[in-house]
Design a protein around this motif. Sequence first.
Motif, PDB file in Angstrom:
ATOM      1  N   GLU A 127      16.071  41.528  54.326  1.00  0.00           N
ATOM      2  CA  GLU A 127      15.614  42.872  53.969  1.00  0.00           C
ATOM      3  C   GLU A 127      15.955  43.242  52.526  1.00  0.00           C
ATOM      4  OE1 GLU A 127      17.124  45.640  56.865  1.00  0.00           O
ATOM      5  OE2 GLU A 127      16.444  44.386  58.536  1.00  0.00           O
ATOM      6  N   GLN A 128      16.464  42.276  51.749  1.00  0.00           N
ATOM      7  CA  GLN A 128      16.814  42.533  50.355  1.00  0.00           C
ATOM      8  C   GLN A 128      15.705  42.021  49.443  1.00  0.00           C
ATOM      9  OE1 GLN A 128      20.780  41.210  49.316  1.00  0.00           O
ATOM     10  NE2 GLN A 128      21.517  41.623  51.378  1.00  0.00           N
ATOM     11  N   ASP A 129      15.595  42.637  48.268  1.00  0.00           N
ATOM     12  CA  ASP A 129      14.596  42.167  47.316  1.00  0.00           C
ATOM     13  C   ASP A 129      15.147  40.980  46.513  1.00  0.00           C
ATOM     14  OD1 ASP A 129      16.276  43.289  45.337  1.00  0.00           O
ATOM     15  OD2 ASP A 129      15.015  45.042  45.079  1.00  0.00           O
ATOM     16  N   ALA A 130      14.232  40.253  45.908  1.00  0.00           N
ATOM     17  CA  ALA A 130      14.598  39.030  45.187  1.00  0.00           C
ATOM     18  C   ALA A 130      15.610  39.273  44.066  1.00  0.00           C
ATOM     19  CB  ALA A 130      13.353  38.331  44.659  1.00  0.00           C
ATOM     20  N   PRO A 131      15.456  40.325  43.231  1.00  0.00           N
ATOM     21  CA  PRO A 131      16.447  40.531  42.174  1.00  0.00           C
ATOM     22  C   PRO A 131      17.865  40.785  42.716  1.00  0.00           C
ATOM     23  CG  PRO A 131      14.451  41.762  41.672  1.00  0.00           C
ATOM     24  CD  PRO A 131      14.306  41.239  43.076  1.00  0.00           C
ATOM     25  N   THR A 132      17.981  41.504  43.819  1.00  0.00           N
ATOM     26  CA  THR A 132      19.293  41.764  44.417  1.00  0.00           C
ATOM     27  C   THR A 132      19.914  40.468  44.911  1.00  0.00           C
ATOM     28  OG1 THR A 132      18.631  43.995  45.042  1.00  0.00           O
ATOM     29  CG2 THR A 132      20.504  43.045  46.238  1.00  0.00           C
ATOM     30  N   ILE A 133      19.128  39.651  45.577  1.00  0.00           N
ATOM     31  CA  ILE A 133      19.614  38.368  46.088  1.00  0.00           C
ATOM     32  C   ILE A 133      20.029  37.468  44.928  1.00  0.00           C
ATOM     33  CG2 ILE A 133      18.967  36.262  47.331  1.00  0.00           C
ATOM     34  CD1 ILE A 133      16.997  38.100  48.961  1.00  0.00           C
ATOM     35  N   ALA A 134      19.199  37.408  43.887  1.00  0.00           N
ATOM     36  CA  ALA A 134      19.499  36.549  42.733  1.00  0.00           C
ATOM     37  C   ALA A 134      20.777  37.003  42.028  1.00  0.00           C
ATOM     38  CB  ALA A 134      18.324  36.552  41.762  1.00  0.00           C
ATOM     39  N   THR A 135      20.956  38.302  41.869  1.00  0.00           N
ATOM     40  CA  THR A 135      22.158  38.819  41.215  1.00  0.00           C
ATOM     41  C   THR A 135      23.399  38.487  42.032  1.00  0.00           C
ATOM     42  OG1 THR A 135      20.911  40.610  40.184  1.00  0.00           O
ATOM     43  CG2 THR A 135      23.292  40.918  40.358  1.00  0.00           C
ATOM     44  N   ASP A 136      23.327  38.680  43.332  1.00  0.00           N
ATOM     45  CA  ASP A 136      24.444  38.376  44.211  1.00  0.00           C
ATOM     46  C   ASP A 136      24.768  36.880  44.168  1.00  0.00           C
ATOM     47  OD1 ASP A 136      26.424  39.223  46.129  1.00  0.00           O
ATOM     48  OD2 ASP A 136      25.183  38.320  47.693  1.00  0.00           O
ATOM     49  N   ALA A 137      23.745  36.044  44.245  1.00  0.00           N
ATOM     50  CA  ALA A 137      23.955  34.592  44.180  1.00  0.00           C
ATOM     51  C   ALA A 137      24.564  34.193  42.840  1.00  0.00           C
ATOM     52  CB  ALA A 137      22.637  33.858  44.410  1.00  0.00           C
ATOM     53  N   LEU A 138      24.078  34.784  41.763  1.00  0.00           N
ATOM     54  CA  LEU A 138      24.613  34.472  40.437  1.00  0.00           C
ATOM     55  C   LEU A 138      26.097  34.804  40.354  1.00  0.00           C
ATOM     56  CD1 LEU A 138      24.280  33.686  37.435  1.00  0.00           C
ATOM     57  CD2 LEU A 138      23.813  36.106  37.004  1.00  0.00           C
ATOM     58  N   HIS A 139      26.477  35.996  40.787  1.00  0.00           N
ATOM     59  CA  HIS A 139      27.893  36.376  40.723  1.00  0.00           C
ATOM     60  C   HIS A 139      28.757  35.427  41.553  1.00  0.00           C
ATOM     61  CE1 HIS A 139      27.109  39.849  38.353  1.00  0.00           C
ATOM     62  NE2 HIS A 139      26.586  40.581  39.321  1.00  0.00           N
ATOM     63  N   HIS A 140      28.297  35.070  42.746  1.00  0.00           N
ATOM     64  CA  HIS A 140      29.074  34.161  43.586  1.00  0.00           C
ATOM     65  C   HIS A 140      29.118  32.750  42.987  1.00  0.00           C
ATOM     66  CE1 HIS A 140      28.806  37.458  46.477  1.00  0.00           C
ATOM     67  NE2 HIS A 140      29.920  36.942  46.962  1.00  0.00           N
ATOM     68  N   ALA A 141      28.047  32.334  42.329  1.00  0.00           N
ATOM     69  CA  ALA A 141      28.052  31.036  41.650  1.00  0.00           C
ATOM     70  C   ALA A 141      29.040  31.043  40.484  1.00  0.00           C
ATOM     71  CB  ALA A 141      26.647  30.679  41.159  1.00  0.00           C
ATOM     72  N   VAL A 142      29.069  32.129  39.728  1.00  0.00           N
ATOM     73  CA  VAL A 142      30.036  32.251  38.630  1.00  0.00           C
ATOM     74  C   VAL A 142      31.455  32.140  39.181  1.00  0.00           C
ATOM     75  CG1 VAL A 142      31.012  33.902  36.956  1.00  0.00           C
ATOM     76  CG2 VAL A 142      28.535  33.534  37.061  1.00  0.00           C
ATOM     77  N   TYR A 143      31.720  32.815  40.302  1.00  0.00           N
ATOM     78  CA  TYR A 143      33.040  32.740  40.926  1.00  0.00           C
ATOM     79  C   TYR A 143      33.360  31.294  41.332  1.00  0.00           C
ATOM     80  CZ  TYR A 143      36.777  32.818  44.264  1.00  0.00           C
ATOM     81  OH  TYR A 143      37.953  32.517  44.915  1.00  0.00           O
ATOM     82  N   ALA A 144      32.447  30.654  42.058  1.00  0.00           N
ATOM     83  CA  ALA A 144      32.704  29.300  42.557  1.00  0.00           C
ATOM     84  C   ALA A 144      32.883  28.307  41.409  1.00  0.00           C
ATOM     85  CB  ALA A 144      31.575  28.851  43.477  1.00  0.00           C
ATOM     86  N   ILE A 145      32.069  28.426  40.379  1.00  0.00           N
ATOM     87  CA  ILE A 145      32.189  27.518  39.233  1.00  0.00           C
ATOM     88  C   ILE A 145      33.500  27.773  38.488  1.00  0.00           C
ATOM     89  CG2 ILE A 145      31.200  26.930  36.972  1.00  0.00           C
ATOM     90  CD1 ILE A 145      28.406  27.430  38.331  1.00  0.00           C
ATOM     91  N   GLY A 146      33.838  29.043  38.261  1.00  0.00           N
ATOM     92  CA  GLY A 146      35.106  29.361  37.600  1.00  0.00           C
ATOM     93  C   GLY A 146      36.291  28.848  38.388  1.00  0.00           C
ATOM     94  N   THR A 147      36.259  29.041  39.697  1.00  0.00           N
ATOM     95  CA  THR A 147      37.340  28.563  40.555  1.00  0.00           C
ATOM     96  C   THR A 147      37.395  27.037  40.539  1.00  0.00           C
ATOM     97  OG1 THR A 147      37.110  30.501  41.981  1.00  0.00           O
ATOM     98  CG2 THR A 147      38.262  28.611  42.922  1.00  0.00           C
ATOM     99  N   GLY A 148      36.241  26.403  40.647  1.00  0.00           N
ATOM    100  CA  GLY A 148      36.196  24.943  40.659  1.00  0.00           C
ATOM    101  C   GLY A 148      36.682  24.327  39.366  1.00  0.00           C
ATOM    102  N   LEU A 149      36.248  24.872  38.243  1.00  0.00           N
ATOM    103  CA  LEU A 149      36.702  24.345  36.950  1.00  0.00           C
ATOM    104  C   LEU A 149      38.210  24.524  36.792  1.00  0.00           C
ATOM    105  CD1 LEU A 149      33.809  25.565  34.619  1.00  0.00           C
ATOM    106  CD2 LEU A 149      34.283  23.204  35.352  1.00  0.00           C
ATOM    107  N   ALA A 150      38.713  25.684  37.199  1.00  0.00           N
ATOM    108  CA  ALA A 150      40.159  25.916  37.114  1.00  0.00           C
ATOM    109  C   ALA A 150      40.910  24.973  38.046  1.00  0.00           C
ATOM    110  CB  ALA A 150      40.483  27.374  37.444  1.00  0.00           C
ATOM    111  N   TYR A 151      40.417  24.810  39.259  1.00  0.00           N
ATOM    112  CA  TYR A 151      41.094  23.917  40.204  1.00  0.00           C
ATOM    113  C   TYR A 151      41.150  22.496  39.646  1.00  0.00           C
ATOM    114  CZ  TYR A 151      43.006  22.035  44.426  1.00  0.00           C
ATOM    115  OH  TYR A 151      43.869  21.430  45.301  1.00  0.00           O
ATOM    116  N   ASP A 152      40.004  22.006  39.205  1.00  0.00           N
ATOM    117  CA  ASP A 152      39.955  20.641  38.683  1.00  0.00           C
ATOM    118  C   ASP A 152      40.801  20.468  37.439  1.00  0.00           C
ATOM    119  OD1 ASP A 152      38.267  20.024  40.785  1.00  0.00           O
ATOM    120  OD2 ASP A 152      36.432  20.133  39.582  1.00  0.00           O
ATOM    121  N   ALA A 153      40.890  21.488  36.591  1.00  0.00           N
ATOM    122  CA  ALA A 153      41.714  21.399  35.380  1.00  0.00           C
ATOM    123  C   ALA A 153      43.199  21.336  35.744  1.00  0.00           C
ATOM    124  CB  ALA A 153      41.452  22.586  34.465  1.00  0.00           C
ATOM    125  N   ILE A 154      43.602  22.075  36.741  1.00  0.00           N
ATOM    126  CA  ILE A 154      45.012  22.070  37.146  1.00  0.00           C
ATOM    127  C   ILE A 154      45.338  20.813  37.939  1.00  0.00           C
ATOM    128  CG2 ILE A 154      46.781  23.245  38.543  1.00  0.00           C
ATOM    129  CD1 ILE A 154      45.186  25.886  37.966  1.00  0.00           C
TER     130      ILE A 154
END
Length: 157
Positions: A127-154
Motif C-alpha cells: 500500500e506504499q508508493d514507489a518513492p516511499t519504498i525506495a527511500t526506506d530501502a535506501l536508508h536501510h541499505a546505507v545502514y547495512a553497508i555502513g555496519t558491514g564496512l565497519a564490521y569488516d574493518a574491525i
Amino acid sequence: MKTHKPDAVLRDLGTAIGIGILAGLAGTVAITLSQTAEMAVTKRPPSTVPADAVSKVLNVKPTKKRKKELVSQEIHWTYGTAWGIPRGLFALAGLRGWPATLAHFVTIWATGLVMLPKLNLAPPITEQDAPTIATDALHHAVYAIGTGLAYDAIDHK
C-alpha cells in the motif's frame, strides 16, 4: 571435524557481539546522516515511529511532545546499535563481506516491513508508493553497508 574449547567459543561469541555493537553504532551514524540529508531535501519532519513503537510494545507513553522526540532519538540509536549484533553472528557463522551485508540488509528491512504494519505504524509495503519504498530501502541499505564496512574493518580476518 573441528572441535572448540568452551572458552574459545565464548570468546569468539563475545568478540562477534562486541564488534557487532561497534559496527551497529557506525551503521546508525550512517543512516542518521542519510535520513538527515533526505529530510533537508524533502522537508520531512523527524519521525516519531521509534517512540510510537516502544509505546505500543511496552504500553508506555511520553508525557510531552519534546519527550517523545527525545525518546525517538534514544530508541533510534539503541535499536540501530543493537542491530549490529546479528552482523556479528553472521560473521561467527562464517558469512562475511558483501554476502553478510546483503543478508543483514534483508533481515533488517524485512523486520521493519513486517513489524511496523503489525503495530499499525506504517501501511503494508503493498500500500506504499514507489518513492516511499525506495527511500526506506535506501536508508536501510546505507545502514547495512555502513555496519558491514565497519564490521569488516574491525574484524579484518
